[in-house]
Design an enzyme around this catalytic site. Structure first.
Site, PDB file in Angstrom:
ATOM      1  N   GLY A  81     -11.581  -2.317  -0.459  1.00 56.42           N
ATOM      2  CA  GLY A  81     -10.820  -1.280   0.244  1.00 56.42           C
ATOM      3  C   GLY A  81     -10.475  -1.586   1.684  1.00 56.42           C
ATOM      4  O   GLY A  81     -10.293  -0.659   2.478  1.00 56.42           O
TER       5      GLY A  81
ATOM      6  N   ASN B 187      -7.663  -2.703   2.696  1.00 61.79           N
ATOM      7  CA  ASN B 187      -6.304  -2.173   2.906  1.00 61.79           C
ATOM      8  C   ASN B 187      -6.318  -0.655   3.030  1.00 61.79           C
ATOM      9  O   ASN B 187      -5.560  -0.086   3.813  1.00 61.79           O
ATOM     10  CB  ASN B 187      -5.370  -2.632   1.787  1.00 61.79           C
ATOM     11  CG  ASN B 187      -4.866  -4.044   2.025  1.00 61.79           C
ATOM     12  OD1 ASN B 187      -4.076  -4.280   2.932  1.00 61.79           O
ATOM     13  ND2 ASN B 187      -5.375  -4.985   1.246  1.00 61.79           N
TER      14      ASN B 187
ATOM     15  N   ILE C 252      -2.797  -2.897 -14.208  1.00 59.00           N
ATOM     16  CA  ILE C 252      -1.329  -2.802 -14.261  1.00 59.00           C
ATOM     17  C   ILE C 252      -0.941  -1.477 -14.911  1.00 59.00           C
ATOM     18  O   ILE C 252      -1.437  -1.125 -15.985  1.00 59.00           O
ATOM     19  CB  ILE C 252      -0.726  -4.011 -15.010  1.00 59.00           C
ATOM     20  CG1 ILE C 252      -0.939  -5.280 -14.177  1.00 59.00           C
ATOM     21  CG2 ILE C 252       0.767  -3.786 -15.284  1.00 59.00           C
ATOM     22  CD1 ILE C 252      -0.394  -6.555 -14.783  1.00 59.00           C
ATOM     23  N   LEU C 253      -0.066  -0.728 -14.237  1.00 61.43           N
ATOM     24  CA  LEU C 253       0.381   0.569 -14.750  1.00 61.43           C
ATOM     25  C   LEU C 253       1.563   0.349 -15.699  1.00 61.43           C
ATOM     26  O   LEU C 253       2.438  -0.474 -15.434  1.00 61.43           O
ATOM     27  CB  LEU C 253       0.786   1.471 -13.582  1.00 61.43           C
ATOM     28  CG  LEU C 253      -0.378   1.832 -12.647  1.00 61.43           C
ATOM     29  CD1 LEU C 253       0.147   2.416 -11.331  1.00 61.43           C
ATOM     30  CD2 LEU C 253      -1.344   2.817 -13.314  1.00 61.43           C
TER      31      LEU C 253
ATOM     32  N   ASN D 267       3.065  -1.201  -3.540  1.00 60.93           N
ATOM     33  CA  ASN D 267       1.964  -2.126  -3.808  1.00 60.93           C
ATOM     34  C   ASN D 267       1.942  -3.190  -2.721  1.00 60.93           C
ATOM     35  O   ASN D 267       2.992  -3.603  -2.233  1.00 60.93           O
ATOM     36  CB  ASN D 267       2.171  -2.799  -5.173  1.00 60.93           C
ATOM     37  CG  ASN D 267       1.064  -3.785  -5.512  1.00 60.93           C
ATOM     38  OD1 ASN D 267      -0.118  -3.477  -5.369  1.00 60.93           O
ATOM     39  ND2 ASN D 267       1.424  -4.981  -5.945  1.00 60.93           N
TER      40      ASN D 267
ATOM     41  N   HIS E  85       0.860  -7.084  -2.184  1.00 62.56           N
ATOM     42  CA  HIS E  85       0.514  -8.286  -2.956  1.00 62.56           C
ATOM     43  C   HIS E  85       0.276  -9.442  -1.977  1.00 62.56           C
ATOM     44  O   HIS E  85       1.076  -9.640  -1.056  1.00 62.56           O
ATOM     45  CB  HIS E  85       1.641  -8.630  -3.936  1.00 62.56           C
ATOM     46  CG  HIS E  85       1.295  -9.809  -4.776  1.00 62.56           C
ATOM     47  ND1 HIS E  85       0.416  -9.727  -5.842  1.00 62.56           N
ATOM     48  CD2 HIS E  85       1.643 -11.116  -4.670  1.00 62.56           C
ATOM     49  CE1 HIS E  85       0.267 -10.929  -6.366  1.00 62.56           C
ATOM     50  NE2 HIS E  85       0.994 -11.778  -5.668  1.00 62.56           N
TER      51      HIS E  85
HETATM   52  C1  GAR Z   1      -5.871  -7.632  -1.330  1.00 63.27           C
HETATM   53  O1  GAR Z   1      -5.723  -8.958  -0.897  1.00 63.27           O
HETATM   54  C2  GAR Z   1      -4.648  -7.189  -2.118  1.00 63.27           C
HETATM   55  O2  GAR Z   1      -3.454  -7.692  -1.603  1.00 63.27           O
HETATM   56  C3  GAR Z   1      -4.938  -7.813  -3.451  1.00 63.27           C
HETATM   57  O3  GAR Z   1      -6.328  -7.623  -3.645  1.00 63.27           O
HETATM   58  C4  GAR Z   1      -6.988  -7.533  -2.374  1.00 63.27           C
HETATM   59  C5  GAR Z   1      -7.748  -6.229  -2.292  1.00 63.27           C
HETATM   60  O4  GAR Z   1      -8.524  -6.146  -1.134  1.00 63.27           O
HETATM   61  N1  GAR Z   1      -4.156  -7.199  -4.483  1.00 63.27           N
HETATM   62  C6  GAR Z   1      -3.660  -7.846  -5.523  1.00 63.27           C
HETATM   63  O5  GAR Z   1      -3.893  -9.015  -5.759  1.00 63.27           O
HETATM   64  C7  GAR Z   1      -2.774  -7.018  -6.463  1.00 63.27           C
HETATM   65  N2  GAR Z   1      -2.004  -7.868  -7.314  1.00 63.27           N
HETATM   66  P1  GAR Z   1      -9.034  -4.750  -0.543  1.00 63.27           P
HETATM   67  O6  GAR Z   1      -9.732  -3.989  -1.658  1.00 63.27           O
HETATM   68  O7  GAR Z   1     -10.010  -5.153   0.523  1.00 63.27           O
HETATM   69  O8  GAR Z   1      -7.840  -3.998   0.011  1.00 63.27           O
END
Ligand code: GAR
Length: 200
Positions: free
Chosen positions: A14, A16, A95-96, A110, A112
């Protein structure tokens, strides 16, 4: 103008989500308000971050509900109940289906961890994305915030930021640099941009 109500969907650490919480506190996000956090993992540290910020959270488990359709129906019911306008996928590792995404056109964002269209689509998530970028030998990577449609990582791009790869990078070191230099900046900026749209 009334603030747009945001739900953040998470699965893990989490960071982000934390960037969004901090952006709300500092006023970078001022046209929206995080009203709900939904996790598909009961052990996600993101849930603690939500609790510390005083944000409602809900856990929705696919294995308890039995099917993707039941899982998505439960999420939809929560989104209705909390009167959510925008959904932000912030490290949400599920994936939704089209059945879900078609109900929220240009309302799901989203983040990425690559420069789409590189290293994206089904199977590219989390650390795996950075492993593939290093294995390919690219010199620049980055992050992308995009709208979510029925194609994994295929919706309209909102913001991107490039990050340099350095000699000796490991996937973990690169992941951290991409988060610090790109994800934690462009995700709050994109959320504000979308919430500030006229009439939401
Ligand atoms: C982040 O790097 C995000 O961009 C990636 O997972 C991580 C989650 O970190 N998401 C994906 O790869 C989606 N395809 P977080 O839980 O610390 O935000």
């Amino acid at each position: 103008m009334e603030k747009a109500r945001i739900a953040v969907l998470v699965s893990g650490g989490g960071t982000n989500l934390q960037a969004l919480i901090d952006a709300q506190a500092t006023g970078i996000i001022r046209s929206g308000k995080i009203a709900l956090v939904i996790s598909n993992n009961a052990g996600a540290y993101a849930l603690e971050r939500a609790a510390r910020a005083g944000i409602h959270s809900e856990v929705v488990l696919k294995k308890e509900l039995g099917s993707q359709a039941a899982f998505e129906d439960r999420i939809k019911a929560l989104l209705k109940h909390y009167e959510i306008d925008y959904i932000v996928l912030a490290g949400f590792m599920s994936i939704l289906s089209e059945d879900f995404t078609k109900d929220y056109p240009e309302r799901i964002l989203n983040v990425h961890p690559s420069l789409i269209p590189s290293f994206c689509g089904k199977g590219y998530y989390g650390l795996r994305v950075h492993e593939e970028a290093l294995a390919y030998g690219v010199k620049v990577t980055g992050a992308t915030v995009h709208f979510v449609n029925e194609i994994p990582d295929g919706g309209r791009i909102l913001l991107q930021k490039a990050v340099e790869i350095q000699e000796g990078d490991t996937p973990e070191v690169l992941q951290r640099r991409v988060m610090e230099q790109a994800e934690w900046k462009i995700l709050p900026a994109a959320v504000e941009m979308v919430c500030a749209r006229k009439g939401n």
